[in-house]
Design an enzyme around this catalytic site. Structure first.
Site, PDB file in Angstrom:
ATOM      1  N   TYR A  55       0.847  -1.211   0.000  1.00  0.00           N
ATOM      2  CA  TYR A  55       0.000   0.000   0.000  1.00  0.00           C
ATOM      3  C   TYR A  55       0.875   1.251   0.000  1.00  0.00           C
ATOM      4  CZ  TYR A  55       1.041   0.683   4.933  1.00  0.00           C
ATOM      5  OH  TYR A  55       1.701   0.907   6.103  1.00  0.00           O
ATOM      6  N   GLU A  85      -5.386   7.491 -12.332  1.00  0.00           N
ATOM      7  CA  GLU A  85      -4.460   7.837 -11.229  1.00  0.00           C
ATOM      8  C   GLU A  85      -5.143   8.715 -10.186  1.00  0.00           C
ATOM      9  OE1 GLU A  85      -0.351   8.335 -11.907  1.00  0.00           O
ATOM     10  OE2 GLU A  85      -0.386   7.204 -13.769  1.00  0.00           O
TER      11      GLU A  85
HETATM   12  C1  LIG Z   1      -7.782   4.486 -19.833  1.00  0.00           C
HETATM   13  C2  LIG Z   1      -7.538   4.063 -18.429  1.00  0.00           C
HETATM   14  C3  LIG Z   1      -6.264   3.668 -18.055  1.00  0.00           C
HETATM   15  C4  LIG Z   1      -6.019   3.244 -16.748  1.00  0.00           C
HETATM   16  N1  LIG Z   1      -4.767   2.781 -16.404  1.00  0.00           N
HETATM   17  C5  LIG Z   1      -4.593   2.192 -15.189  1.00  0.00           C
HETATM   18  C6  LIG Z   1      -3.358   1.533 -14.874  1.00  0.00           C
HETATM   19  O1  LIG Z   1      -2.416   1.513 -15.672  1.00  0.00           O
HETATM   20  N2  LIG Z   1      -3.254   0.918 -13.667  1.00  0.00           N
HETATM   21  C7  LIG Z   1      -4.264   0.909 -12.762  1.00  0.00           C
HETATM   22  O2  LIG Z   1      -4.090   0.309 -11.693  1.00  0.00           O
HETATM   23  N3  LIG Z   1      -5.440   1.528 -13.023  1.00  0.00           N
HETATM   24  C8  LIG Z   1      -5.627   2.162 -14.215  1.00  0.00           C
HETATM   25  N4  LIG Z   1      -6.823   2.775 -14.508  1.00  0.00           N
HETATM   26  C9  LIG Z   1      -7.894   2.769 -13.509  1.00  0.00           C
HETATM   27  C10 LIG Z   1      -8.192   4.142 -12.950  1.00  0.00           C
HETATM   28  O3  LIG Z   1      -7.170   4.547 -12.086  1.00  0.00           O
HETATM   29  C11 LIG Z   1      -9.578   4.070 -12.279  1.00  0.00           C
HETATM   30  O4  LIG Z   1     -10.524   3.960 -13.345  1.00  0.00           O
HETATM   31  C12 LIG Z   1      -9.859   5.285 -11.430  1.00  0.00           C
HETATM   32  O5  LIG Z   1      -9.074   5.282 -10.270  1.00  0.00           O
HETATM   33  C13 LIG Z   1     -11.337   5.375 -11.028  1.00  0.00           C
HETATM   34  O6  LIG Z   1     -11.790   4.168 -10.516  1.00  0.00           O
HETATM   35  P1  LIG Z   1     -13.175   3.535 -11.048  1.00  0.00           P
HETATM   36  O7  LIG Z   1     -13.090   3.490 -12.525  1.00  0.00           O
HETATM   37  O8  LIG Z   1     -13.381   2.257 -10.344  1.00  0.00           O
HETATM   38  O9  LIG Z   1     -14.271   4.589 -10.654  1.00  0.00           O
HETATM   39  P2  LIG Z   1     -15.014   4.693  -9.216  1.00  0.00           P
HETATM   40  O10 LIG Z   1     -14.018   4.595  -8.124  1.00  0.00           O
HETATM   41  O11 LIG Z   1     -16.155   3.745  -9.207  1.00  0.00           O
HETATM   42  O12 LIG Z   1     -15.564   6.175  -9.281  1.00  0.00           O
HETATM   43  C14 LIG Z   1     -16.738   6.542  -9.994  1.00  0.00           C
HETATM   44  C15 LIG Z   1     -17.086   7.982  -9.619  1.00  0.00           C
HETATM   45  O13 LIG Z   1     -17.367   8.076  -8.217  1.00  0.00           O
HETATM   46  C16 LIG Z   1     -16.539   9.063  -7.628  1.00  0.00           C
HETATM   47  N5  LIG Z   1     -16.204   8.695  -6.273  1.00  0.00           N
HETATM   48  C17 LIG Z   1     -15.680   7.519  -5.835  1.00  0.00           C
HETATM   49  N6  LIG Z   1     -15.483   7.573  -4.523  1.00  0.00           N
HETATM   50  C18 LIG Z   1     -15.850   8.800  -4.111  1.00  0.00           C
HETATM   51  C19 LIG Z   1     -15.887   9.494  -2.862  1.00  0.00           C
HETATM   52  N7  LIG Z   1     -15.412   8.916  -1.748  1.00  0.00           N
HETATM   53  N8  LIG Z   1     -16.347  10.768  -2.822  1.00  0.00           N
HETATM   54  C20 LIG Z   1     -16.801  11.389  -3.939  1.00  0.00           C
HETATM   55  N9  LIG Z   1     -16.802  10.791  -5.145  1.00  0.00           N
HETATM   56  C21 LIG Z   1     -16.332   9.519  -5.231  1.00  0.00           C
HETATM   57  C22 LIG Z   1     -15.318   9.159  -8.533  1.00  0.00           C
HETATM   58  O14 LIG Z   1     -14.650  10.410  -8.399  1.00  0.00           O
HETATM   59  C23 LIG Z   1     -15.955   8.963  -9.893  1.00  0.00           C
HETATM   60  O15 LIG Z   1     -16.466  10.184 -10.338  1.00  0.00           O
HETATM   61  C24 LIG Z   1      -7.069   3.245 -15.794  1.00  0.00           C
HETATM   62  C25 LIG Z   1      -8.356   3.669 -16.187  1.00  0.00           C
HETATM   63  C26 LIG Z   1      -8.591   4.055 -17.485  1.00  0.00           C
HETATM   64  C27 LIG Z   1      -9.994   4.465 -17.865  1.00  0.00           C
END
Ligand SMILES: Cc1cc2nc3c(=O)[nH]c(=O)nc-3n(C[C@H](O)[C@H](O)[C@H](O)COP(=O)(O)OP(=O)(O)OC[C@H]3O[C@@H](n4cnc5c(N)ncnc54)[C@H](O)[C@@H]3O)c2cc1C
Length: 394
Positions: free
Chosen positions: A245, A376
């Site tokens: 972590y 990120e």
């Molecule tokens: C093109 C692309 C490349 C990526 N590359 C990588 C990579 O190389 N490695 C990797 O590990 N990940 C990667 N990711 C993942 C990316 O980091 C996550 O998609 C991102 O962190 C958001 O997570 P989620 O998609 O599960 O959305 P969620 O966490 O489900 O969020 C959905 C919405 O809810 C909001 N939200 C969530 N929690 C809260 C809160 N506590 N308070 C207020 N609002 C909240 C968010 O801001 C967002 O608007 C990638 C994603 C994409 C689309």
């Protein structure tokens, strides 16, 4: 410094001679070698193989790798300059270089043992792409709720770990030879069970899953990773067991500055296209740029880009100086993503109908801009970090 000269602090955007030279060479490469390939790579949803090779040859895939391992021996700030310059032409290539340098190489430089550095850094400098696998279907913003398991197993040569689970959204997955994978050795321990492993492409039990069909940065691959009884030697644990972590948080803090640089470059690129178009396109018997409304829009965009640049460069300089930069990293990603989306949108409007079609580059930059507010750490997550740090709330 000559006698009598005062060593004045540098303005944030003022670069050293070496930095100016480095930035110039990356800009030239991006204009000459990347620009002609942008549309074709976007449509093919893949990088040009020759381009990938050139990125390695120029040292852009190993900027912060020490020279003894075959890297360029550069600074984090230089990595940021490279991501910015490349992203002004193609943010897909920008994120390839960014993940390699600000996430993978940074994590290994910081947490790998001497033996591990000799095993992996020369390869990353030479020809191997890295990927960083934290997110899962059920854990995005709440990254440490991850479910990929690593079960310790006694083997003939000591012990190893058996990985089972799936990662989602992994950038560079199709091109990568090395993956930094976060898994839990003990779900009951919560975040204290999370451990970082380096998994090599081709390890039995490790396969790529679905490749995503995306809105933007389409040349950059984003795939699912599937681990089915995948045996990883204990020698591939990065840092200590249960400290994953810390590795994830601290690496992502640095990575965020990289995404800030990607969005900054994108905004600068979109602005450049808009300014050129406004000078060339004529309406009402004049070039668009002769209308004050057009000058004001471009001036406002340029000012916002400069604000984003100051924020990104400041965070990167703080990181290189060994100072605290957590808040500044979150702020620079937040502001650069906002600015990129706004500038790319305005650039489309400056182009008029021509901005809405694929014949001109702003349509793609507009699509590419959206990702800055998502990966990120979403913009909400950046605000949460900034709020916690400034307001001392949990
Ligand atoms: C093109 C692309 C490349 C990526 N590359 C990588 C990579 O190389 N490695 C990797 O590990 N990940 C990667 N990711 C993942 C990316 O980091 C996550 O998609 C991102 O962190 C958001 O997570 P989620 O998609 O599960 O959305 P969620 O966490 O489900 O969020 C959905 C919405 O809810 C909001 N939200 C969530 N929690 C809260 C809160 N506590 N308070 C207020 N609002 C909240 C968010 O801001 C967002 O608007 C990638 C994603 C994409 C689309």
């Amino acid at each position: 410094m000559g006698a009598g000269q005062v060593d004045l602090p540098r303005a944030l955007t003022q670069l050293s001679e070496d930095e100016v030279m480095f930035q110039g060479s990356v800009r030239e490469f991006a204009a000459d070698r990347i620009a002609p390939l942008v549309r074709q790579m976007d449509e093919a949803q893949a990088f040009d193989g020759g381009l990938l090779k050139q990125l390695f040859e120029l040292g852009l895939m190993g900027i912060e790798i020490a020279e003894e391992y075959g890297g360029a021996g550069g600074t984090f700030f230089e990595a940021i300059l490279a991501v910015e310059a490349i992203s002004s032409v193609d943010p897909s290539v920008g994120v390839l270089v960014d993940v390699q340098n600000t996430l993978c190489i940074n994590a290994l430089n910081r947490w790998a043992s001497a033996e591990q550095k000799w095993r992996w850094l020369p390869r990353l400098a030479e020809d191997t792409v890295g990927a960083y696998a934290l997110s899962e279907a059920g854990s995005g913003s709440d990254a440490f709720a991850l479910e990929t398991r690593a079960t310790k197993r006694v083997s003939d040569h000591g012990h190893d770990y058996v990985l089972n689970g799936q990662k989602l959204w992994i950038t560079n997955a199709k091109e990568a030879g090395l993956f930094i994978v976060f898994a839990t050795v003990d779900r009951a321990a919560g975040y204290k069970g999370i451990t970082a492993f380096v998994v090599e492409q081709g390890t039995p039990g490790f396969a790529l899953g679905k490749k995503e069909d995306k809105l933007g940065i389409r040349a950059s691959s984003t795939c699912e990773l599937v681990f089915t009884d995948c045996v990883v030697p204990a020698a591939n644990v990065l840092g200590d067991v249960g400290k994953g972590y810390k590795i994830a948080i601290e690496t992502l803090n640095e990575g965020r500055i990289g995404i800030g640089a990607q969005m900054l470059g994108l905004a600068q690129g979109a602005w450049g296209h808009a300014a050129k178009w406004a000078k060339e396109r004529r309406q009402f018997g004049k070039a668009l740029i002769e209308f004050q409304a057009m000058q004001f829009q471009l001036a406002q965009m340029a000012t916002e880009i400069e604000v984003a640049r100051l924020a990104v460069y400041n965070a990167a300089r703080l990181k290189d100086n060994g100072s605290e930069f957590l808040k500044e990293a979150a702020m620079c990603k937040y502001v650069a993503s906002e600015v990129a989306e706004k500038v790319a949108s305005l650039a489309v409007e400056v182009f008029g109908g021509s901005g809405f079609v694929k014949d001109y580059p702003v349509e793609k930059l507009y699509r590419d801009a959206k990702i800055g507010k998502i990966y990120e750490g979403t913009s909400f997550m950046q605000l949460a970090t900034i709020g916690k740090l400034l307001l001392d709330v949990r």
